[in-house]
Write a protein that holds these residues in place. Structure first.
Motif, PDB file in Angstrom:
ATOM      1  N   THR A  67       0.839  -1.196   0.000  1.00 42.03           N
ATOM      2  CA  THR A  67       0.000   0.000   0.000  1.00 42.03           C
ATOM      3  C   THR A  67       0.877   1.250   0.000  1.00 42.03           C
ATOM      4  OG1 THR A  67      -0.172  -0.117   2.420  1.00 42.03           O
ATOM      5  CG2 THR A  67      -1.953  -1.116   1.143  1.00 42.03           C
ATOM      6  N   SER A  68       1.993   1.216   0.720  1.00 45.28           N
ATOM      7  CA  SER A  68       2.885   2.377   0.753  1.00 45.28           C
ATOM      8  C   SER A  68       3.454   2.656  -0.631  1.00 45.28           C
ATOM      9  CB  SER A  68       4.023   2.145   1.749  1.00 45.28           C
ATOM     10  OG  SER A  68       4.764   0.981   1.414  1.00 45.28           O
ATOM     11  N   GLN A  69       3.719   1.610  -1.392  1.00 39.74           N
ATOM     12  CA  GLN A  69       4.237   1.768  -2.756  1.00 39.74           C
ATOM     13  C   GLN A  69       3.192   2.414  -3.657  1.00 39.74           C
ATOM     14  OE1 GLN A  69       5.305  -1.990  -4.510  1.00 39.74           O
ATOM     15  NE2 GLN A  69       6.613  -1.066  -6.070  1.00 39.74           N
ATOM     16  N   GLY A 111      -7.588   9.837   0.608  1.00 41.06           N
ATOM     17  CA  GLY A 111      -6.993   9.021   1.652  1.00 41.06           C
ATOM     18  C   GLY A 111      -5.846   8.168   1.155  1.00 41.06           C
ATOM     19  N   GLU A 112      -5.573   7.089   1.896  1.00 39.79           N
ATOM     20  CA  GLU A 112      -4.478   6.187   1.583  1.00 39.79           C
ATOM     21  C   GLU A 112      -5.034   4.851   1.105  1.00 39.79           C
ATOM     22  OE1 GLU A 112      -0.980   6.934   4.607  1.00 39.79           O
ATOM     23  OE2 GLU A 112      -2.885   6.834   5.689  1.00 39.79           O
ATOM     24  N   SER A 113      -4.225   4.123   0.348  1.00 37.19           N
ATOM     25  CA  SER A 113      -4.724   2.881  -0.231  1.00 37.19           C
ATOM     26  C   SER A 113      -5.076   1.837   0.827  1.00 37.19           C
ATOM     27  CB  SER A 113      -3.697   2.305  -1.223  1.00 37.19           C
ATOM     28  OG  SER A 113      -2.429   2.177  -0.631  1.00 37.19           O
ATOM     29  N   LYS A 114      -4.437   1.904   1.991  1.00 31.75           N
ATOM     30  CA  LYS A 114      -4.769   0.949   3.060  1.00 31.75           C
ATOM     31  C   LYS A 114      -6.216   1.104   3.521  1.00 31.75           C
ATOM     32  CE  LYS A 114      -3.005   3.793   6.922  1.00 31.75           C
ATOM     33  NZ  LYS A 114      -4.320   4.034   7.544  1.00 31.75           N
ATOM     34  N   GLY A 150      -0.433  -4.300   3.383  1.00 25.04           N
ATOM     35  CA  GLY A 150      -0.565  -3.039   4.097  1.00 25.04           C
ATOM     36  C   GLY A 150       0.116  -3.103   5.443  1.00 25.04           C
ATOM     37  N   PRO A 151       0.008  -2.038   6.229  1.00 22.25           N
ATOM     38  CA  PRO A 151       0.654  -2.007   7.544  1.00 22.25           C
ATOM     39  C   PRO A 151       0.057  -3.008   8.524  1.00 22.25           C
ATOM     40  CG  PRO A 151      -0.728  -0.064   7.227  1.00 22.25           C
ATOM     41  CD  PRO A 151      -0.678  -0.773   5.912  1.00 22.25           C
ATOM     42  N   GLU A 152      -1.186  -3.408   8.294  1.00 28.69           N
ATOM     43  CA  GLU A 152      -1.854  -4.298   9.249  1.00 28.69           C
ATOM     44  C   GLU A 152      -2.283  -5.624   8.643  1.00 28.69           C
ATOM     45  OE1 GLU A 152      -5.092  -2.140  10.907  1.00 28.69           O
ATOM     46  OE2 GLU A 152      -3.821  -0.629  11.874  1.00 28.69           O
ATOM     47  N   LYS A 153      -2.351  -5.714   7.322  1.00 31.30           N
ATOM     48  CA  LYS A 153      -2.869  -6.943   6.718  1.00 31.30           C
ATOM     49  C   LYS A 153      -2.447  -7.023   5.263  1.00 31.30           C
ATOM     50  CE  LYS A 153      -7.135  -4.293   6.215  1.00 31.30           C
ATOM     51  NZ  LYS A 153      -8.486  -4.111   6.745  1.00 31.30           N
ATOM     52  N   LYS A 154      -2.541  -8.231   4.717  1.00 31.60           N
ATOM     53  CA  LYS A 154      -2.380  -8.428   3.287  1.00 31.60           C
ATOM     54  C   LYS A 154      -3.766  -8.727   2.735  1.00 31.60           C
ATOM     55  CE  LYS A 154       0.051 -10.978  -0.299  1.00 31.60           C
ATOM     56  NZ  LYS A 154       1.066 -11.996  -0.645  1.00 31.60           N
ATOM     57  N   LEU A 155      -4.281  -7.799   1.947  1.00 28.08           N
ATOM     58  CA  LEU A 155      -5.652  -7.902   1.458  1.00 28.08           C
ATOM     59  C   LEU A 155      -5.814  -6.968   0.273  1.00 28.08           C
ATOM     60  CD1 LEU A 155      -8.507  -9.079   1.946  1.00 28.08           C
ATOM     61  CD2 LEU A 155      -8.950  -7.149   3.460  1.00 28.08           C
ATOM     62  N   GLY A 156      -6.583  -7.395  -0.689  1.00 20.24           N
ATOM     63  CA  GLY A 156      -6.750  -6.604  -1.893  1.00 20.24           C
ATOM     64  C   GLY A 156      -7.782  -5.498  -1.771  1.00 20.24           C
ATOM     65  N   ILE A 157      -7.745  -4.601  -2.741  1.00 18.21           N
ATOM     66  CA  ILE A 157      -8.834  -3.637  -2.935  1.00 18.21           C
ATOM     67  C   ILE A 157      -9.827  -4.330  -3.865  1.00 18.21           C
ATOM     68  CG2 ILE A 157      -9.478  -1.362  -3.819  1.00 18.21           C
ATOM     69  CD1 ILE A 157      -6.626  -0.428  -3.271  1.00 18.21           C
ATOM     70  N   ASN A 158     -10.856  -4.887  -3.269  1.00 23.63           N
ATOM     71  CA  ASN A 158     -11.864  -5.641  -4.023  1.00 23.63           C
ATOM     72  C   ASN A 158     -13.048  -4.728  -4.324  1.00 23.63           C
ATOM     73  OD1 ASN A 158     -11.055  -8.794  -3.561  1.00 23.63           O
ATOM     74  ND2 ASN A 158     -10.532  -7.561  -1.766  1.00 23.63           N
ATOM     75  N   GLY A 266       7.162 -12.048   3.300  1.00 20.46           N
ATOM     76  CA  GLY A 266       7.368 -11.474   1.980  1.00 20.46           C
ATOM     77  C   GLY A 266       7.431 -12.513   0.873  1.00 20.46           C
ATOM     78  N   THR A 267       6.909 -13.705   1.133  1.00 19.07           N
ATOM     79  CA  THR A 267       6.935 -14.783   0.144  1.00 19.07           C
ATOM     80  C   THR A 267       6.133 -14.381  -1.091  1.00 19.07           C
ATOM     81  OG1 THR A 267       6.985 -16.349   1.985  1.00 19.07           O
ATOM     82  CG2 THR A 267       6.529 -17.251  -0.210  1.00 19.07           C
ATOM     83  N   LYS A 268       6.727 -14.552  -2.256  1.00 20.23           N
ATOM     84  CA  LYS A 268       6.022 -14.218  -3.497  1.00 20.23           C
ATOM     85  C   LYS A 268       4.758 -15.061  -3.615  1.00 20.23           C
ATOM     86  CE  LYS A 268       7.391 -12.037  -6.682  1.00 20.23           C
ATOM     87  NZ  LYS A 268       7.066 -10.654  -7.104  1.00 20.23           N
ATOM     88  N   HIS A 269       3.719 -14.458  -4.197  1.00 20.47           N
ATOM     89  CA  HIS A 269       2.386 -15.048  -4.181  1.00 20.47           C
ATOM     90  C   HIS A 269       2.342 -16.457  -4.783  1.00 20.47           C
ATOM     91  CE1 HIS A 269      -1.957 -15.029  -3.968  1.00 20.47           C
ATOM     92  NE2 HIS A 269      -2.044 -15.283  -5.254  1.00 20.47           N
TER      93      HIS A 269
END
Length: 353
Positions: A67-69, A111-114, A150-158, A266-269
């Motif tokens: 999200t920061s990227q 806002g931010e993407s997170k 993101g800073p708190e979770k790995k989750l998409g913008i669905n 950080g394991t690739k998907h």
């Protein structure tokens, strides 16, 4: 759904013709987000027609998108151009395509993407955005989500505003993909199919797309029928159909647990999915058996022991991420999934990896 798509070898050459009617004005640039593996590769980059204030931004796909990227890219684009871009064009694998979708959304939403990690949180349509996959399997070219850490979770913008407005499927662009990457990304597609077809969300739409992608994966990774070019064509179609299948249903246990690996380690998907799926016979016995056959046929080594040195706190972080993906577990197990998917069960599975 993606509203427009072209398919075929050499179709990437149509990019400028596709984009030109979409230019808002001479001050509104097209921004190209391109995998930096193509930096200095004239075979691809020479076919990107730049005009006026158009810009190419090369991006490393070595790490999963964050999200920061996304926020940094949006800020860079806003500060570099007075007018809102005419469009965002993502050229690369799943990482670049997901970044392109997220940037297109965040150029029109505050806002931010997170703040938008989740389901249907986006209120304003994204700017025009185009996806050009250069590797097949992720389904990012067709899905209604992004995969963001993101800073708190790995989750998409669905959201309904996430899918690309235009996709160019040119199998020729996948010709230089290394073997291991070809396999791991292809298995992302295969696992999409298994999780969709064995899920409780299965319906006629998801089944028709999933069955076609599943059959194509067997042709590619088991039978090996066809020339190298024909197999590239088939995998690009499998990726599309697999992505469509989960667009109408959902992924399952492998993706939920893989997100935990991705967030913490950080394991690739694609690799993460394979690491997890290798241990999910309880959930997908036939699918895992065929996966192991594919793995052996192509002499692929799955990373082992990546969780062997983790602390209890680190296991808890991964478990929290996995359990937060409730729709995935409901698709995998059913509405009463919480009775069987306990923290202890997930920890025991992670300890095998």
């Amino acid at each position: 759904m993606v509203s427009r798509v072209v398919f075929g070898r050499g179709s990437f050459n149509q990019l400028s013709d596709i984009l030109s009617p979409k230019r808002l004005n001479v001050k509104a640039p097209f921004i190209y987000l391109v995998d930096d593996v193509f930096k200095g590769n004239a075979w691809l980059t020479s076919r990107i027609s730049l005009a006026y204030a158009d810009q190419v931004i090369f991006i490393s796909a070595d790490e999963e998108p964050k999200t920061s990227q996304v926020d940094q890219l949006v800020e860079q684009i806003i500060l570099s151009h007075k007018d809102r871009p005419s469009g965002i064009i993502g050229i690369g694998g799943g990482t670049i395509l997901d970044l392109a979708k997220a940037v297109a959304i965040m150029l029109t939403n505050p806002g931010e993407s997170k703040d938008y990690q989740g389901w249907d949180l986006v209120k304003t349509p994204a700017i025009y955005h185009v996806g050009v996959p250069t590797i097949s399997g992720t389904g990012a070219e067709v899905s209604r989500t992004t995969v963001l850490t993101g800073p708190e979770k790995k989750l998409g913008i669905n959201s309904d505003y996430t899918p690309f407005d235009q996709v160019i499927l040119d199998p020729e662009l996948t010709k230089d993909v290394p073997k291991d990457q070809w396999f791991f990304t292809g298995m992302d597609c295969y696992i999409h199919c298994v999780e969709s077809l064995k899920g409780t969300y299965l319906n006629a739409f998801s089944q028709s797309y999933g069955e076609k992608a599943y059959d194509l994966c067997k042709e590619i990774f088991i039978d090996g029928d066809g020339s190298k070019e024909e197999l590239q064509d088939k995998l690009m179609m499998a990726s599309w159909h697999g992505g469509m299948s989960i667009a109408y249903s959902q992924v399952g246990a492998a993706h939920a647990m893989s997100y935990g690996l991705g967030y913490l380690l950080g394991t690739k998907h694609g690799i993460g999915n394979c690491i997890v799926f290798d241990h999910l016979e309880e959930f997908y016995p036939e699918g895992v058996a065929l996966f192991k056959e594919m793995k052996e046929k192509h002499n692929i080594e799955i990373p082992q022991g990546i969780c062997s040195q983790l602390s209890d706190d680190e296991f808890d972080i991964m478990i929290d991420v996995a359990l937060g993906l409730e729709p995935l577990w409901e698709n995998a197990i059913g509405k009463n999934w919480k009775k069987t998917i306990t923290r202890e069960k997930l920890k025991a599975l992670y300890q095998k990896m």
